[in-house]
Structures are given as C-alpha cells and as structure tokens.
Design an enzyme around this catalytic site. Structure first.
Site, mmCIF file in Angstrom:
data_model
loop_
_atom_site.group_PDB
_atom_site.id
_atom_site.type_symbol
_atom_site.label_atom_id
_atom_site.label_comp_id
_atom_site.label_asym_id
_atom_site.label_seq_id
_atom_site.Cartn_x
_atom_site.Cartn_y
_atom_site.Cartn_z
ATOM 1 C CB ALA A 46 30.953 54.493 -26.169
ATOM 2 C CD GLU A 47 25.527 49.504 -27.538
ATOM 3 O OE1 GLU A 47 24.886 48.713 -28.249
ATOM 4 O OE2 GLU A 47 25.964 49.210 -26.418
ATOM 5 C CB THR A 48 24.368 56.781 -28.186
ATOM 6 O OG1 THR A 48 23.599 56.209 -27.128
ATOM 7 C CG2 THR A 48 23.523 57.754 -28.983
#
Length: 140
Positions: free
Chosen positions: A63-65
């Site tokens: 998700a953060e990527t």
C-alpha cells in the site's frame, strides 16, 4: 542532478530504481504509474507470517509503495514525496497467489497528497483497504 530528479516516470524506470530495496525484496511489480492512479501486485509467497497467511506488514508495504509512487508522480521533477501517515484495515487472509493493489488519489494538493489503496486477491476479493498521506517537499 538532485536525488529528486532521479524518480522515474514509468514502470520500467521504477523497476530499475527498486533494485536492492524493500520493493524488490517483497516482489512488488508496478503495472501502472501515474499521479491519479498507480497499480501493482505482490506475491503472497515469501511475504507470509508463520501461520502461512499474508503478513499485514507486507500488505502495508504494498500500500505505501503504490501510494508513494503515485505521490512522487504528483510531486514532479525536483520535488519529493514522503509518507507521513498510513493506516491499513485488513479484511481477509490470503495464503497463496498474488495480491493486487490500486492507489487512487483522494487529494492532490500543493503540499500533501492522499491516496486510498485497495488490495485484492486473485479472485478480486478485497483483502485490505489503506489510506496514505504524503508530504510534498521542495527539492534540495
């Protein structure tokens, strides 16, 4: 050339930039890169907890990527985007196959960008929902 000028504008460039990073270690592959929408996938194998389920931290990495790559596209050349808040709600476990993520812009501002990231399994069932806010910084 500053560090922020080195951010790629396409999936092939990001693949090269990911060499030796957590993105490479988790097996994340970007399939679409853009400020409004970024997509990618990650194998479950190698990203599990001892019980054999996809690790929640690995889901957060995906998700953060995706959100960070999208925010970097929004920031543009000479600027950088850094995550300042991430939350993830896990809806179901996954034991095999791949998970697929889509980061969709909720807010694209001058100093912040916020994304909703949905993560689904190979059967298109929602595995997790995340929200990431990034701060957009001027280049050095």
């Amino acid at each position: 050339m500053t560090d922020t000028d080195a951010f790629p504008q396409d999936t092939a460039g990001w693949e090269q930039a990911a060499t030796g990073t957590l993105i490479e270690r988790t097996g994340i592959v970007l399939t679409e890169v853009g400020a409004r929408t970024t997509r990618g996938r990650m194998p479950v194998a190698g990203n599990t907890q001892p019980a054999g389920l996809l690790h929640g931290g690995a889901t957060a990495v995906l998700a953060e990527t995706l959100g960070s790559v999208a925010a970097q596209q929004h920031a543009g050349p000479g600027r950088a985007a850094v995550g300042i808040e991430l939350n993830v709600t896990h809806h179901r476990g996954v034991r095999s196959g791949q998970v697929h993520g889509v980061a969709t812009a909720l807010h694209l501002g001058r100093s912040t960008a916020t994304y909703e990231i949905t993560v689904t399994d190979d059967a298109d069932r929602r595995v997790a929902t995340a929200r990431l806010t990034c701060m957009v910084l001027a280049g050095r």
